[in-house]
Design a protein around this motif. Sequence first.
Motif, PDB file in Angstrom:
ATOM      1  N   ALA A  30       0.836  -1.202   0.000  1.00  0.00           N
ATOM      2  CA  ALA A  30       0.000   0.000   0.000  1.00  0.00           C
ATOM      3  C   ALA A  30       0.869   1.250   0.000  1.00  0.00           C
ATOM      4  CB  ALA A  30      -0.926   0.001   1.212  1.00  0.00           C
ATOM      5  N   PHE A  31       1.943   1.213   0.779  1.00  0.00           N
ATOM      6  CA  PHE A  31       2.795   2.393   0.905  1.00  0.00           C
ATOM      7  C   PHE A  31       3.469   2.747  -0.420  1.00  0.00           C
ATOM      8  CE2 PHE A  31       6.891   4.376   2.185  1.00  0.00           C
ATOM      9  CZ  PHE A  31       6.366   5.506   2.794  1.00  0.00           C
ATOM     10  N   TYR A  42      -7.734   4.738  -6.333  1.00  0.00           N
ATOM     11  CA  TYR A  42      -6.754   5.819  -6.250  1.00  0.00           C
ATOM     12  C   TYR A  42      -5.395   5.249  -5.865  1.00  0.00           C
ATOM     13  CZ  TYR A  42     -10.893   8.855  -5.982  1.00  0.00           C
ATOM     14  OH  TYR A  42     -12.085   9.498  -6.235  1.00  0.00           O
ATOM     15  N   SER A  43      -4.353   5.945  -6.266  1.00  0.00           N
ATOM     16  CA  SER A  43      -3.017   5.632  -5.778  1.00  0.00           C
ATOM     17  C   SER A  43      -2.464   6.865  -5.073  1.00  0.00           C
ATOM     18  CB  SER A  43      -2.083   5.207  -6.912  1.00  0.00           C
ATOM     19  OG  SER A  43      -1.826   6.289  -7.780  1.00  0.00           O
ATOM     20  N   VAL A  44      -1.580   6.619  -4.114  1.00  0.00           N
ATOM     21  CA  VAL A  44      -1.041   7.687  -3.269  1.00  0.00           C
ATOM     22  C   VAL A  44       0.473   7.650  -3.352  1.00  0.00           C
ATOM     23  CG1 VAL A  44      -0.940   8.657  -0.942  1.00  0.00           C
ATOM     24  CG2 VAL A  44      -3.005   7.463  -1.705  1.00  0.00           C
ATOM     25  N   GLU A  45       1.088   8.820  -3.483  1.00  0.00           N
ATOM     26  CA  GLU A  45       2.543   8.921  -3.449  1.00  0.00           C
ATOM     27  C   GLU A  45       2.941   9.641  -2.167  1.00  0.00           C
ATOM     28  OE1 GLU A  45       6.320  10.786  -5.963  1.00  0.00           O
ATOM     29  OE2 GLU A  45       4.361  10.542  -6.926  1.00  0.00           O
ATOM     30  N   GLU A  57      -0.112  -1.132  20.653  1.00  0.00           N
ATOM     31  CA  GLU A  57      -0.098  -0.353  19.416  1.00  0.00           C
ATOM     32  C   GLU A  57      -0.693   1.041  19.610  1.00  0.00           C
ATOM     33  OE1 GLU A  57      -4.256  -2.100  19.103  1.00  0.00           O
ATOM     34  OE2 GLU A  57      -2.337  -2.574  20.029  1.00  0.00           O
ATOM     35  N   GLN A  58      -1.482   1.229  20.670  1.00  0.00           N
ATOM     36  CA  GLN A  58      -2.047   2.554  20.943  1.00  0.00           C
ATOM     37  C   GLN A  58      -1.020   3.494  21.553  1.00  0.00           C
ATOM     38  OE1 GLN A  58      -5.445   1.380  23.357  1.00  0.00           O
ATOM     39  NE2 GLN A  58      -6.813   1.740  21.630  1.00  0.00           N
ATOM     40  N   LEU A  59       0.139   2.992  21.905  1.00  0.00           N
ATOM     41  CA  LEU A  59       1.205   3.836  22.433  1.00  0.00           C
ATOM     42  C   LEU A  59       2.133   4.348  21.338  1.00  0.00           C
ATOM     43  CD1 LEU A  59       2.141   1.677  25.552  1.00  0.00           C
ATOM     44  CD2 LEU A  59       0.764   3.770  25.523  1.00  0.00           C
ATOM     45  N   ALA A  60       2.015   3.793  20.146  1.00  0.00           N
ATOM     46  CA  ALA A  60       2.916   4.160  19.053  1.00  0.00           C
ATOM     47  C   ALA A  60       2.236   5.175  18.133  1.00  0.00           C
ATOM     48  CB  ALA A  60       3.311   2.924  18.259  1.00  0.00           C
ATOM     49  N   PRO A  61       2.908   6.263  17.770  1.00  0.00           N
ATOM     50  CA  PRO A  61       2.290   7.324  16.951  1.00  0.00           C
ATOM     51  C   PRO A  61       2.246   6.964  15.465  1.00  0.00           C
ATOM     52  CG  PRO A  61       4.547   7.916  17.497  1.00  0.00           C
ATOM     53  CD  PRO A  61       4.272   6.626  18.223  1.00  0.00           C
ATOM     54  N   THR A  62       1.638   5.808  15.155  1.00  0.00           N
ATOM     55  CA  THR A  62       1.489   5.396  13.760  1.00  0.00           C
ATOM     56  C   THR A  62       0.274   6.072  13.141  1.00  0.00           C
ATOM     57  OG1 THR A  62       0.155   3.501  14.423  1.00  0.00           O
ATOM     58  CG2 THR A  62       2.530   3.164  14.247  1.00  0.00           C
ATOM     59  N   ASN A  63       0.208   6.047  11.815  1.00  0.00           N
ATOM     60  CA  ASN A  63      -0.993   6.526  11.130  1.00  0.00           C
ATOM     61  C   ASN A  63      -1.080   5.866   9.768  1.00  0.00           C
ATOM     62  OD1 ASN A  63      -0.490   8.656   8.747  1.00  0.00           O
ATOM     63  ND2 ASN A  63       1.184   8.814  10.256  1.00  0.00           N
ATOM     64  N   THR A  64      -2.294   5.799   9.224  1.00  0.00           N
ATOM     65  CA  THR A  64      -2.489   5.211   7.911  1.00  0.00           C
ATOM     66  C   THR A  64      -3.578   5.947   7.149  1.00  0.00           C
ATOM     67  OG1 THR A  64      -3.092   3.211   6.692  1.00  0.00           O
ATOM     68  CG2 THR A  64      -4.122   3.511   8.832  1.00  0.00           C
ATOM     69  N   THR A  65      -3.381   6.062   5.851  1.00  0.00           N
ATOM     70  CA  THR A  65      -4.399   6.569   4.934  1.00  0.00           C
ATOM     71  C   THR A  65      -4.648   5.526   3.850  1.00  0.00           C
ATOM     72  OG1 THR A  65      -2.628   7.746   3.777  1.00  0.00           O
ATOM     73  CG2 THR A  65      -3.946   9.015   5.340  1.00  0.00           C
ATOM     74  N   ALA A  66      -4.540   4.259   4.197  1.00  0.00           N
ATOM     75  CA  ALA A  66      -4.668   3.170   3.226  1.00  0.00           C
ATOM     76  C   ALA A  66      -6.032   3.162   2.555  1.00  0.00           C
ATOM     77  CB  ALA A  66      -4.409   1.827   3.911  1.00  0.00           C
ATOM     78  N   PHE A 108     -11.526   8.707   2.152  1.00  0.00           N
ATOM     79  CA  PHE A 108     -10.453   9.610   2.574  1.00  0.00           C
ATOM     80  C   PHE A 108     -10.479   9.755   4.093  1.00  0.00           C
ATOM     81  CE2 PHE A 108     -11.270  10.431  -1.841  1.00  0.00           C
ATOM     82  CZ  PHE A 108      -9.994  10.515  -2.380  1.00  0.00           C
ATOM     83  N   THR A 109      -9.836   8.785   4.738  1.00  0.00           N
ATOM     84  CA  THR A 109      -9.796   8.726   6.195  1.00  0.00           C
ATOM     85  C   THR A 109      -8.365   8.510   6.640  1.00  0.00           C
ATOM     86  OG1 THR A 109     -12.030   7.803   6.327  1.00  0.00           O
ATOM     87  CG2 THR A 109     -10.623   7.529   8.251  1.00  0.00           C
TER      88      THR A 109
END
Length: 935
Positions: free
Chosen positions: A512-513, A651-654, A700-709, A716-717
Motif C-alpha cells: 500500500a505504501f 486511487y493511488s497515493v505517493e 499499538e495505541q502507544l505508538a504514533p502510527t498513522n495510515t491513509t490506506a 479519505f480517512t
Amino acid sequence: MLCRGIALALLMPFGSFAQSTGETVAQAPAADPAAGQDATTLDTVTVTGVRASLARAVELKRDAATVQDSISALELGKFPDDNVADSLSHITGVAISRTAGGEGQKVSVRGLGPEYTLTTFNGRILATDGPGRDFAFDVLPSDVISGADVIKGAEAQNTEGAIGGLVNLRSASPFDDKGQHAVLRIEGDRNTLSDYNGTKYSGVYSNTFADDTVGILLGAVYADRRDRTDVAGNDGGWTRNPDPNDPTWGGNAWGGNIDLNGNGELDPDEYGLIAPGQFRVGSIIEDKKRHAYTGKFEWRPSDSFRLTVDGLKTKLDSPQVSYQQSYYPLFSPGRWSNIQVTNGIVTSFDMDNPDPEQRLNPELLNQTEYRVVDTDLFGANARWQVSDSFAITGDVYRSTSKRYSGGLDTYVVLRMNQPNTAHIDLTRAAVPNVAIQFDDGRDWIDGLKNGEFGESDFDTHYFGLSGDNIKDEINGGTLSGDLFVGDFHVDHVKFGVSLTDRRKSRDLVNNAFNGGENYYSGDNRINVSDLDGDIIDRTLSPSGFMSDVNASFPRNFLGFDVPAYIKALQAYDGQPSPDGGVYDYANAAPEWNPLESYRVREKTTAVFVQADMSGERWDGNIGVRFGTTKTRAQAWDAQIESITELGAFNYSVEYGDPTPILQDASYSFFLPSANFVWHFTDDLQLRLGAAKTMARPSVEQLAPTNTTASVAWGEFTQIYGGNVDLKPYSAKQGDISLEWYFSENSIFNLATFYKRIENQITTSWEPQQDIGVPGYLFNVMRPINGDYAKVHGIEAGLQHFWNNGLGFRAQYTRNWSKSFVDGEERPLEGIAPSVYSLGLMYEKGAWSAGVQADHTDGFVTATNVLGQGYNEQADKLTWLTAHLAYTVNDHLSLTLEGDNLLDDEQTYSINGNPLLSQGYYRYGRSFKLSMALKF
C-alpha cells in the motif's frame, strides 16, 4: 548449605537486572507465583472426571483470598474442552470471541473486553502475537494446562494490569500425584458443515523419584485440523449521506451523496440516507497445525526448600484462505435507477448504466490471513523457608511471541469485464438479493452453476499484499518475602518487588505504501486469460453453503490461488504496458511500510506490601501495590505528496520520505486493595472487596502510527494508531459476594460489583479535516482517553450434585454500563449486557455425560460508525456443547464430544438492524472422538 546456595544464585540476577533496566519495566508479573499458588494449595487431590473437576473448582473458590472462579483439568493432560477459552466460557461472568472454525480465541470478564483482561501462566505474563496485550488462546493447546483461575477481585501481591479480571493459567506438577504416570491420547474430529476431518495426538509423562525429592513432567501435543467458515460482510462499509442536523457526521458517500431525484442537491429527505457500499460472501478454509511441548523439573530436597524450572513452547501454523464473491454497488451520479427507500435506508435499486465504470462488475476475492506464531515461556522459581517465621521466594522468566506474516496476507481481486445490468435488493438476511444479466444472455447465478464463466471474463484489479512481523519479548522477575506475625490479628505480612521489561515491535510489510496494490488495475489491467497457467483454477460449491441465509445470490463461485497468480504476474514481466513501458512485478511487490510499524518498550517497577489477617469468624487482607512505568515508542511519518485517480473508487497515493518519530512518557500508579470474608457458619460466608485497579493501553495505541490506506478505494480517512501519552485505564471497584456451600461439591453464590473506569480509551471521529493534501479533506480517527465509564452488575451461580450421579450448574451475569466522552454519553465498547449458561451432568460408575449451553447477549463493538448513535454490535450467540465418556478399565477410556450443536452463527449489524448487516460467520457442528491410554 547447598539449598541456600542455589536459592541465592537464583535470586542474584535481581541486582544486575535492576541496573540493566535503567528506567523501569512493563507489566509486572504476579508478585509471587509460588506464594500465589501456596495460597490455594490444598491437600493432594487426583482430579479425574467432571464431578471431581468441579469439586476442585469449588474448593479453590471457597479458599481464595478474593473473588475468584476456577476450572480444573478432568485428569492429567485433559482439560474440560479442547480449547482453554471454551472452558473459561463456563465460568460466571466470562464471555469469549471466536476465530475461524468456531474456536474460542479472546476472553472477556464481567462484560469488559479482552483489553481489560490480563493473562498469565503460573503468574508470568504471556507475550502476545497481536498488536495489543490481549492473549489469543488458540495458540495454546488446552492439553498443557492443569487449571485456570479467573481472579475478579484484587490483591496487592497479584500482577497489576487487569480491570475486568486476571486469568492465571496453571501447569501441572509431578508432585500433584506422586509416582510414575503416563497418558497417551488420540483424537479425531469432523465438522458437518465442511465434512473436513482432523486429528490430534498428545502425551504426558510424570514421575517422582529419589525418595520423592525430584520430579519431572513432560508433555507434547500435535494437532492437524481443517475447517470451513462461511462468511459474509463488507469492507467498503455502509455509506451515509451528511445530515445537517448531526454536526458530528459529514458523510462518507465516496462516489457522491446519494441523490434520489438526481437534482445534484442534498434534499431533506436525503439527509443521513444509508445505502450499501460494498458486500461480499464466501468461505474461509483454514488448515490449522498446532504443536506444543511442556516440561517441568522440581527439586524438593527438604520441607524448607524447593526449586522449579519449567518451560512451554508452542507453534501455531494457521493460514486462513477465504474465497469470496465481492460486489461494489457504491452510489455515484447516474449509476442507480428505480431506487426504493425504507425508513431512511436504500433497500432496492437497479444498475443499468452502460458505462463500464458505472455498471456492477462482480469480483473474485482471495482474502488470506497467514498466521504462524511461536510462543515460548521459560522460567525458574525457588522458595526457601529461612526460618519458622520467614520465607523468601524468587522467580525469573522470559516470555516471547513471534508472528511471521509480513507480505503474506492477501486481499487480491479479479474484476468482471463483461457488460451487464444488475438489481440489488436488501433483505433482512446477511446477504442481499443479487440478480445480474449479461448482455450476451448469461445469468450470473445460473452461469456460475453451469460453468459458463472463465478467465477471459475477468481482468486483474486490486492486488493487496500485507501482513505483520510481530515480536513480543517480556523479561520479568519477582523477589518476595513472607513474614509470619501471629499477633494483633495479623497472620502474615507479604512484601516484594517485581520488575518487567517488555519490548514489542511490529513491522508491517505491504504494497500500500508504494502503490503496488493498484499496479495491475485501471489502465494497467491485464485480461486473466493472457496470463500463463490456470489462474482461476476452481469452482467452489460448498455443501450447505449459506443454507440458512434466505436470499438469492450465487451458491457456486469461482476461486483462484494467489501464489500461482503471483508467479503468472512475474512471468508477464517485460510485456508492454499501456503507459509506454513494460510490466515489472517489482513495482507491485510488498515492502516495509514505516507508517504502521513501531517499536515500543515498557519498563515497570512495582512494589507491594500486603497483610493477611484473621479473627474468630473472619479473615481478609489489606495491601497496596505501587510503582512506575516508563515507555519509549518509535514510529515513522510520511507526508502525502499526491493522489492519483485511476478509476471509479480507485486511487493511488505517493508519499514523501519517512521520518522517525520518537516519544517518551512515564506514569506512576498507586493501587490499594482490601478483602474481607465473614464466616456466618462453616458453609455460609460473605465476601467484601474494594480496590483501585488499572489496565494499560494496548501496545499499538502507544505508538504514533498513522495510515491513509483507505484512500486506495476512495475513502479519505486518516487513522492514527495512538501516542505514547495515552493514560492507562484506572478503576475504583467494589465487590460483594454471598457464598453458600450447602452440600458437598455444591454452591450457591450471589454477587454484585461496581467499577468506575477513568481514562477509558475510545475513538474520536473528526470529519472533513485539512491534513495538508491540496484538494482533499479527510475524516480523522484517533484513540483518545475518554472522560469516564461506569460498570455495575450482578452475578449468580448454582451448582449441585446428587448421590445418584446427576448434577447441574448454572450461572448468570448482568452488566449495566455507559461511558462519557466530552460530555457525550456512549455505550462502552466490548461489554456484553448479559452472559449466562446452563449445564446438566451425569457421572456414575464408568459413564459420564453432560450438556452445556453458553449464551452471550448482543453488545456494542464500535461506536458512531455512521455518525452519532449508529453503533456496530455483535448479535447474540448461544453455543451448545455435549460429551459422553466411558471408562473401559483402569487403562482405557473413550470420549465423544460435540461443539456448536445448535449450528448457531455469529452475526454483526448496525444497531441490531438486520437490514444493516455488518458480518456473518457460520462454523457448523463439530464432533470429536478420542481414546486415552493410561500407564
